[in-house]
Motif scaffolding. Sequence first.
Motif, PDB file in Angstrom:
ATOM      1  N   VAL A   1       0.848  -1.170   0.000  1.00 30.23           N
ATOM      2  CA  VAL A   1       0.000   0.000   0.000  1.00 30.23           C
ATOM      3  C   VAL A   1       0.896   1.237   0.000  1.00 30.23           C
ATOM      4  N   VAL A   2       0.558   2.204  -0.812  1.00 30.03           N
ATOM      5  CA  VAL A   2       1.310   3.455  -0.885  1.00 30.03           C
ATOM      6  C   VAL A   2       0.424   4.589  -0.388  1.00 30.03           C
ATOM      7  N   TRP A   3       0.952   5.372   0.526  1.00 31.02           N
ATOM      8  CA  TRP A   3       0.252   6.531   1.063  1.00 31.02           C
ATOM      9  C   TRP A   3       1.003   7.767   0.605  1.00 31.02           C
ATOM     10  N   GLY A   4       0.284   8.800   0.266  1.00 34.16           N
ATOM     11  CA  GLY A   4       0.900  10.061  -0.131  1.00 34.16           C
ATOM     12  C   GLY A   4       0.490  11.162   0.822  1.00 34.16           C
ATOM     13  N   LEU A   5       1.381  12.105   0.991  1.00 29.32           N
ATOM     14  CA  LEU A   5       1.107  13.238   1.857  1.00 29.32           C
ATOM     15  C   LEU A   5       1.490  14.498   1.100  1.00 29.32           C
ATOM     16  N   GLU A   6       0.569  15.414   1.022  1.00 25.36           N
ATOM     17  CA  GLU A   6       0.806  16.649   0.293  1.00 25.36           C
ATOM     18  C   GLU A   6       0.541  17.826   1.229  1.00 25.36           C
ATOM     19  N   TYR A   7       1.355  18.847   1.104  1.00 29.61           N
ATOM     20  CA  TYR A   7       1.180  20.043   1.923  1.00 29.61           C
ATOM     21  C   TYR A   7       1.698  21.249   1.145  1.00 29.61           C
ATOM     22  N   PRO A   8       1.162  22.426   1.417  1.00 26.80           N
ATOM     23  CA  PRO A   8       1.647  23.614   0.701  1.00 26.80           C
ATOM     24  C   PRO A   8       3.034  24.005   1.217  1.00 26.80           C
ATOM     25  N   ALA A   9       3.869  24.494   0.319  1.00 27.88           N
ATOM     26  CA  ALA A   9       5.209  24.938   0.709  1.00 27.88           C
ATOM     27  C   ALA A   9       5.664  26.105  -0.159  1.00 27.88           C
ATOM     28  N   PRO A  10       4.868  27.181  -0.213  1.00 32.25           N
ATOM     29  CA  PRO A  10       5.289  28.317  -1.030  1.00 32.25           C
ATOM     30  C   PRO A  10       6.567  28.946  -0.462  1.00 32.25           C
ATOM     31  N   ALA A  11       7.510  29.222  -1.343  1.00 27.86           N
ATOM     32  CA  ALA A  11       8.808  29.757  -0.919  1.00 27.86           C
ATOM     33  C   ALA A  11       8.764  31.257  -0.671  1.00 27.86           C
ATOM     34  N   SER A  12       7.850  31.949  -1.336  1.00 26.99           N
ATOM     35  CA  SER A  12       7.814  33.405  -1.295  1.00 26.99           C
ATOM     36  C   SER A  12       6.410  33.895  -0.938  1.00 26.99           C
ATOM     37  N   ARG A  13       6.354  35.083  -0.402  1.00 29.45           N
ATOM     38  CA  ARG A  13       5.056  35.688  -0.106  1.00 29.45           C
ATOM     39  C   ARG A  13       4.323  36.084  -1.384  1.00 29.45           C
ATOM     40  N   TRP A  14       5.006  36.055  -2.504  1.00 26.05           N
ATOM     41  CA  TRP A  14       4.373  36.306  -3.792  1.00 26.05           C
ATOM     42  C   TRP A  14       3.456  35.145  -4.167  1.00 26.05           C
ATOM     43  N   GLN A  15       3.689  33.982  -3.580  1.00 23.60           N
ATOM     44  CA  GLN A  15       2.886  32.792  -3.873  1.00 23.60           C
ATOM     45  C   GLN A  15       1.791  32.653  -2.821  1.00 23.60           C
ATOM     46  N   SER A  16       0.642  32.141  -3.246  1.00 22.40           N
ATOM     47  CA  SER A  16      -0.443  31.951  -2.296  1.00 22.40           C
ATOM     48  C   SER A  16      -0.210  30.689  -1.476  1.00 22.40           C
ATOM     49  N   GLY A  17      -0.886  30.597  -0.376  1.00 23.32           N
ATOM     50  CA  GLY A  17      -0.771  29.430   0.496  1.00 23.32           C
ATOM     51  C   GLY A  17      -0.010  29.767   1.760  1.00 23.32           C
ATOM     52  N   THR A  18       0.001  28.817   2.660  1.00 24.07           N
ATOM     53  CA  THR A  18       0.701  29.008   3.926  1.00 24.07           C
ATOM     54  C   THR A  18       1.914  28.101   3.967  1.00 24.07           C
ATOM     55  N   ALA A  19       2.872  28.493   4.752  1.00 25.23           N
ATOM     56  CA  ALA A  19       4.094  27.696   4.901  1.00 25.23           C
ATOM     57  C   ALA A  19       4.360  27.505   6.390  1.00 25.23           C
ATOM     58  N   MET A  20       4.796  26.316   6.751  1.00 23.33           N
ATOM     59  CA  MET A  20       5.122  26.024   8.144  1.00 23.33           C
ATOM     60  C   MET A  20       6.616  25.794   8.256  1.00 23.33           C
ATOM     61  N   HIS A  21       7.170  26.161   9.401  1.00 19.07           N
ATOM     62  CA  HIS A  21       8.576  25.854   9.676  1.00 19.07           C
ATOM     63  C   HIS A  21       8.749  24.342   9.668  1.00 19.07           C
ATOM     64  N   LEU A  22       9.954  23.898   9.411  1.00 22.55           N
ATOM     65  CA  LEU A  22      10.251  22.474   9.314  1.00 22.55           C
ATOM     66  C   LEU A  22       9.824  21.701  10.562  1.00 22.55           C
ATOM     67  N   VAL A  23      10.154  22.203  11.724  1.00 21.53           N
ATOM     68  CA  VAL A  23       9.791  21.515  12.970  1.00 21.53           C
ATOM     69  C   VAL A  23       8.279  21.452  13.126  1.00 21.53           C
ATOM     70  N   ASP A  24       7.603  22.557  12.830  1.00 23.68           N
ATOM     71  CA  ASP A  24       6.140  22.576  12.942  1.00 23.68           C
ATOM     72  C   ASP A  24       5.497  21.621  11.946  1.00 23.68           C
ATOM     73  N   ARG A  25       6.023  21.571  10.722  1.00 24.97           N
ATOM     74  CA  ARG A  25       5.485  20.654   9.709  1.00 24.97           C
ATOM     75  C   ARG A  25       5.663  19.212  10.180  1.00 24.97           C
ATOM     76  N   ALA A  26       6.827  18.891  10.724  1.00 24.35           N
ATOM     77  CA  ALA A  26       7.079  17.531  11.212  1.00 24.35           C
ATOM     78  C   ALA A  26       6.126  17.167  12.351  1.00 24.35           C
ATOM     79  N   ARG A  27       5.921  18.105  13.268  1.00 29.36           N
ATOM     80  CA  ARG A  27       4.997  17.855  14.381  1.00 29.36           C
ATOM     81  C   ARG A  27       3.555  17.732  13.880  1.00 29.36           C
TER      82      ARG A  27
END
Length: 184
Positions: free
Chosen positions: A1-27
């Motif tokens: 079985v393969v599971w996928g996980l997707e999350y937003p990771a915009p690099a710049s404020r010019w891009q829409s979406g939210t970004a989480m710090h690495l530690v917060d994303r892991a938690r």
Amino acid sequence: VVWGLEYPAPASRWQSGTAMHLVDRARNVLPLLVHEPGLSQGAIVLVGYSLGGLVIKQMLRVAQDSSGHDEKVGSFVRRVRKVAFIATPHAGSDHASWMQHLSLLMLPREPTLGLVRNHAGLRDLNVWYRDFSVQHEITNLVLWETQPYHLTRRIFGREFAIPLGVIVKPDSSDPGLPQPAQII
């Protein structure tokens, strides 16, 4: 079985979406995996592309820290047998460094600034993972980019390819694992 996980990771404020710090994303990701019934038994293979590889390492670090008082997390950690890193910037990215230098124009999000070349947090995480993977006998597969990336944009009805080069250079893609890693 393969599971996928997707999350937003915009690099710049010019891009829409939210970004989480690495530690917060892991938690944020760890409980999703630990409490998923389909992942409650059997060997686990984790595959991460680019930032995803760093999320995997940080998630395992968070998991190891809480495995002593949470049996589900402990079981999850013990069942991770293989990790594949695909173009993961273990030592950061020159592109993130450039975004930092041009921050007034590029408006990098704070997580992007944590990906600058030779960032102390990335070095610390990488040294930790080297020891962790040996201790837990994790088999690693390391793949890196060999083809330059071209950003394609349509401007005034014409399509332009803007050469950006290799986003994650081979030296940053190599986590420097003490055990032989399969590097392709």
